[in-house]
Motif scaffolding. Structure first.
Motif, PDB file in Angstrom:
ATOM      1  N   LYS A  53       0.845  -1.194   0.000  1.00 18.87           N
ATOM      2  CA  LYS A  53       0.000   0.000   0.000  1.00 18.87           C
ATOM      3  C   LYS A  53       0.886   1.252   0.000  1.00 18.87           C
ATOM      4  O   LYS A  53       1.854   1.347   0.756  1.00 18.87           O
ATOM      5  N   ASN A  54       0.563   2.194  -0.898  1.00 22.22           N
ATOM      6  CA  ASN A  54       1.316   3.436  -0.983  1.00 22.22           C
ATOM      7  C   ASN A  54       0.367   4.523  -1.475  1.00 22.22           C
ATOM      8  O   ASN A  54       0.041   4.575  -2.663  1.00 22.22           O
ATOM      9  N   ILE A  55      -0.083   5.356  -0.566  1.00 24.29           N
ATOM     10  CA  ILE A  55      -1.058   6.388  -0.900  1.00 24.29           C
ATOM     11  C   ILE A  55      -0.505   7.341  -1.960  1.00 24.29           C
ATOM     12  O   ILE A  55      -1.216   7.744  -2.883  1.00 24.29           O
ATOM     13  N   THR A  56       0.769   7.685  -1.876  1.00 26.20           N
ATOM     14  CA  THR A  56       1.387   8.606  -2.829  1.00 26.20           C
ATOM     15  C   THR A  56       1.302   8.077  -4.258  1.00 26.20           C
ATOM     16  O   THR A  56       1.083   8.833  -5.195  1.00 26.20           O
ATOM     17  N   GLY A  65      -0.965   5.878  -5.308  1.00 19.39           N
ATOM     18  CA  GLY A  65      -2.326   5.477  -5.631  1.00 19.39           C
ATOM     19  C   GLY A  65      -2.688   4.049  -5.304  1.00 19.39           C
ATOM     20  O   GLY A  65      -3.732   3.567  -5.717  1.00 19.39           O
ATOM     21  N   ARG A  66      -1.815   3.319  -4.595  1.00 19.95           N
ATOM     22  CA  ARG A  66      -2.145   1.950  -4.189  1.00 19.95           C
ATOM     23  C   ARG A  66      -2.761   2.028  -2.802  1.00 19.95           C
ATOM     24  O   ARG A  66      -2.064   2.016  -1.795  1.00 19.95           O
ATOM     25  N   MET A  67      -4.091   2.082  -2.766  1.00 21.76           N
ATOM     26  CA  MET A  67      -4.799   2.333  -1.516  1.00 21.76           C
ATOM     27  C   MET A  67      -5.249   1.053  -0.814  1.00 21.76           C
ATOM     28  O   MET A  67      -5.605   1.095   0.344  1.00 21.76           O
TER      29      MET A  67
END
Length: 68
Positions: A56-59, A61-63
């Motif tokens: 997961k990586n909000i920056t 786009g993997r929410m």
């Protein structure tokens, strides 16, 4: 071909979260192999490309957390 990843890539694997330090590429007829060290145990596992996902990586786009 073996490629050392710098920096390592955080991945979700069937054994939990891990950092991939190497990628092994045997060519177009094969999946990539990710050499990962588990965050919790330090164990080294090699996973087929179909078994790993980016963490997961909000920056980027993997929410959604989805482990294979």
């Amino acid at each position: 071909m073996i490629l050392q990843l710098n920096p390592p890539i955080p991945l979700d694997t069937p054994k939990g979260s891990a950092l991939a330090h190497f990628v092994v590429d045997y060519g177009p007829e094969h999946n990539l192999l990710w050499v990962c060290f588990n965050d919790s145990s330090g164990e080294c596992w090699t996973w087929d490309n179909s078994k790993v996902r980016g963490q997961k990586n909000i920056t980027h786009g993997r929410m959604v957390d989805k482990a294979p």
